[in-house]
Motif scaffolding. Structure first.
Motif, short mmCIF file in Angstrom:
data_model
loop_
_atom_site.label_atom_id
_atom_site.label_comp_id
_atom_site.label_asym_id
_atom_site.label_seq_id
_atom_site.Cartn_x
_atom_site.Cartn_y
_atom_site.Cartn_z
N PRO A 66 24.91 13.48 1.11
CA PRO A 66 25.16 12.19 1.77
C PRO A 66 24.33 11.07 1.17
O PRO A 66 23.12 11.15 1.07
N GLY A 67 25.04 10.02 0.74
CA GLY A 67 24.34 8.83 0.26
C GLY A 67 23.63 9.00 -1.06
O GLY A 67 22.78 8.19 -1.42
N ILE A 68 23.97 10.04 -1.85
CA ILE A 68 23.27 10.27 -3.11
C ILE A 68 24.11 9.74 -4.27
O ILE A 68 25.29 10.06 -4.39
N LEU A 69 23.52 8.92 -5.10
CA LEU A 69 24.15 8.43 -6.32
C LEU A 69 23.37 8.99 -7.51
O LEU A 69 22.16 8.79 -7.60
N LEU A 70 24.06 9.70 -8.40
CA LEU A 70 23.40 10.25 -9.58
C LEU A 70 23.43 9.21 -10.68
O LEU A 70 24.48 8.62 -10.97
N ASP A 71 22.29 8.98 -11.30
CA ASP A 71 22.14 7.91 -12.27
C ASP A 71 21.82 8.48 -13.65
O ASP A 71 20.88 9.24 -13.81
N GLY A 72 22.62 8.09 -14.66
CA GLY A 72 22.34 8.51 -16.03
C GLY A 72 22.87 9.89 -16.34
O GLY A 72 23.38 10.61 -15.48
N ALA A 73 22.75 10.27 -17.61
CA ALA A 73 23.22 11.58 -18.06
C ALA A 73 22.27 12.68 -17.58
O ALA A 73 21.08 12.46 -17.38
N ALA A 74 22.83 13.88 -17.41
CA ALA A 74 22.01 15.02 -16.99
C ALA A 74 21.10 15.46 -18.14
O ALA A 74 21.47 15.41 -19.30
N VAL A 75 19.89 15.88 -17.78
CA VAL A 75 18.91 16.36 -18.76
C VAL A 75 18.73 17.85 -18.54
O VAL A 75 18.43 18.30 -17.44
N PHE A 76 18.93 18.63 -19.61
CA PHE A 76 18.85 20.09 -19.51
C PHE A 76 17.45 20.57 -19.87
O PHE A 76 16.99 20.38 -21.00
N VAL A 77 16.77 21.17 -18.91
CA VAL A 77 15.43 21.70 -19.12
C VAL A 77 15.28 23.00 -18.32
O VAL A 77 15.68 23.06 -17.15
N GLY A 89 16.79 25.81 -18.13
CA GLY A 89 17.98 26.39 -17.53
C GLY A 89 18.59 25.58 -16.41
O GLY A 89 19.48 26.06 -15.70
N SER A 90 18.15 24.33 -16.25
CA SER A 90 18.66 23.49 -15.16
C SER A 90 19.11 22.13 -15.69
O SER A 90 18.51 21.58 -16.61
N LEU A 91 20.18 21.61 -15.07
CA LEU A 91 20.62 20.24 -15.31
C LEU A 91 19.96 19.35 -14.28
O LEU A 91 19.93 19.68 -13.09
N ASN A 92 19.44 18.21 -14.71
CA ASN A 92 18.67 17.34 -13.82
C ASN A 92 19.16 15.90 -13.91
O ASN A 92 19.38 15.38 -15.00
N TRP A 93 19.31 15.27 -12.73
CA TRP A 93 19.71 13.88 -12.64
C TRP A 93 18.71 13.10 -11.79
O TRP A 93 18.07 13.65 -10.89
N ILE A 94 18.62 11.80 -12.06
CA ILE A 94 17.97 10.90 -11.12
C ILE A 94 18.95 10.67 -9.97
O ILE A 94 20.11 10.33 -10.19
N ALA A 95 18.51 10.89 -8.74
CA ALA A 95 19.37 10.72 -7.56
C ALA A 95 18.84 9.57 -6.72
O ALA A 95 17.65 9.51 -6.42
N TYR A 96 19.74 8.67 -6.35
CA TYR A 96 19.37 7.55 -5.49
C TYR A 96 19.96 7.76 -4.10
O TYR A 96 21.16 7.97 -3.94
N HIS A 97 19.10 7.71 -3.08
CA HIS A 97 19.53 7.86 -1.69
C HIS A 97 19.78 6.46 -1.13
O HIS A 97 18.84 5.71 -0.86
N SER A 98 21.07 6.13 -0.97
CA SER A 98 21.43 4.77 -0.58
C SER A 98 20.96 4.43 0.84
O SER A 98 20.65 3.27 1.12
N LEU A 99 20.90 5.44 1.71
CA LEU A 99 20.49 5.16 3.08
C LEU A 99 18.99 4.88 3.15
O LEU A 99 18.54 3.93 3.78
N GLU A 100 18.19 5.73 2.49
CA GLU A 100 16.73 5.55 2.52
C GLU A 100 16.23 4.62 1.43
O GLU A 100 15.07 4.21 1.43
#
Length: 388
Positions: free
Chosen positions: A221-232, A234-245
């Motif tokens: 809920p309310g999460i916007l992923l920003d930018g390309a995923a970074v693989f480190v 064994g995991s894909l990682n995104w910056i997530a923005y919580h629009s509500l908070e």
């Protein structure tokens, strides 16, 4: 030489080179040399196009590239409003980035724009900008071989109403020798209560099976992923923005367990006008932070020393710049950071505390450059560019 003479010579060559020895020798050759070898005979052609040979050649190439400065490349995507769409392969020569060759994109996108999701073992993943609103096409492309694989999302994914946006991640599954995609579609279900309207659907694609499969719905809920995923790790990682908070965090997808988790960002609240970008730095997850103090621009690099442990964040570098730093693109072979200003692209050496212009000009976002290495991946696939 008569045709019968060539056949006899090829058979003799195959006889004197057992397949195991041939496999070992040819798998150590450069990509272009290996491609030429496919014309020697039908047996050589079948061997080189086998899945095991291609995987072995990739591993050999990665091992040799570690100590070979001439084999480290950057793929530069140069889309412009006039319809030009060349990609330029640049060699990282430590001192500069020199053009090696150019290649046109083998597909057309709406508004003549596209997004590079990432690059892995010589395979570049691209999507059209419309994919993040209402499109469904994803492309896997080997620029050197000029081979393309077009991937359509599933009908269930396309039929979702009230879609908001789509996030795509790309990685190589080393254990299964497979290239995979994750598609996260965020949508609004107006038939649900207000607190449950925002829904997400997650699907995984396997190049080996050429199929999508759905994993359990994940509520974001309310999460916007920003930018390309970074693989480190064994995991894909995104910056997530919580629009509500109105807060940021890291959303991480474990590609082996196929589960999501959230991780805290380092504490940089004392900075103003912060623009965070995730990067991979010396095998660790890192955060590139460009911020303004009103009088100067400061670049910080935070490194997560132990993956998944928020307490292990460490501000490893803190540098004051005289230019406006916008975002980070990635790192060179020598772990120098590539960053953009409003005018040019630069490389900064943290240890020497020196910056140099790499002569690429301004790029509108961090997705116009990706690390690239030549490979045989997709050689065993049908070239859908020619078919269509």
């Amino acid at each position: 030489m008569p045709r019968n003479g060539r056949k006899r010579k090829t058979k003799a060559l195959d006889k004197h080179f057992p397949e195991g020895i041939l496999f070992d020798i040819v798998s150590r050759l450069p990509v272009k040399s290996v491609v030429r070898c496919t014309t020697v005979s039908k047996s050589w052609y079948a061997l080189i196009k086998s899945r095991d040979f291609i995987a072995t050649h990739v591993k050999q190439s990665i091992a040799s590239n570690i100590n070979d400065d001439s084999s480290h490349y950057i793929l530069d995507l140069l889309l412009d409003e006039h319809g030009g769409k060349p990609c330029v392969v640049l060699r990282d020569n430590v001192v500069s980035f020199d053009p090696v060759y150019s290649v046109d994109l083998p597909m057309d996108f709406e508004l003549r724009k596209c997004k590079m999701v990432g690059s892995c073992n010589g395979l570049v993943c691209l999507t059209g900008t419309s994919c993040f609103a209402d499109g469904c096409l994803i492309y896997l492309w080997n620029p050197l071989l000029r081979r393309i694989k077009r991937i359509s999302c599933t009908s269930s994914c396309c039929n979702r109403l009230y879609r908001k946006f789509t996030d795509v991640g790309f990685w190589y599954d080393n254990e299964k020798n497979d290239y995979k995609l994750i598609m996260i579609r965020h949508y609004i279900n107006k038939g649900l209560p207000q607190n449950d309207k925002e829904q997400s659907q997650v699907e995984l694609y396997s190049l080996y099976t050429a199929s999508w499969r759905k994993i359990d719905d994940v509520k974001m809920p309310g999460i916007l992923l920003d930018g390309a995923a970074v693989f480190v790790d064994g995991s894909l990682n995104w910056i997530a923005y919580h629009s509500l908070e109105r807060t940021y965090s890291i959303l991480s997808f474990d590609t082996r367990l196929e589960v999501f988790q959230e991780m805290k960002l380092p504490n940089y609240d004392h900075y103003n006008s912060v623009i965070p970008y995730l990067v991979a730095y010396k095998g660790c997850l890192a955060l590139f932070v460009a911020h303004c103090t009103g009088e100067e621009d400061v670049l910080s690099l935070w490194v997560m020393k132990e993956f998944g442990v928020a307490e292990s964040w460490l501000e490893e570098y803190h540098v004051v710049f005289e230019v406006d730093c916008i975002f980070s693109v990635g790192f060179t072979k020598n772990s120098e950071i590539i960053y953009a200003t409003y005018d040019e692209m630069f490389v900064y050496d943290f240890e020497k505390k020196q910056s140099r212009d790499i002569g690429l000009g301004f790029r509108c976002d961090a997705d116009s450059l990706v690390e690239y290495t030549e490979s045989l991946v997709l050689l065993d696939e049908k070239n859908e560019l020619q078919e269509n």
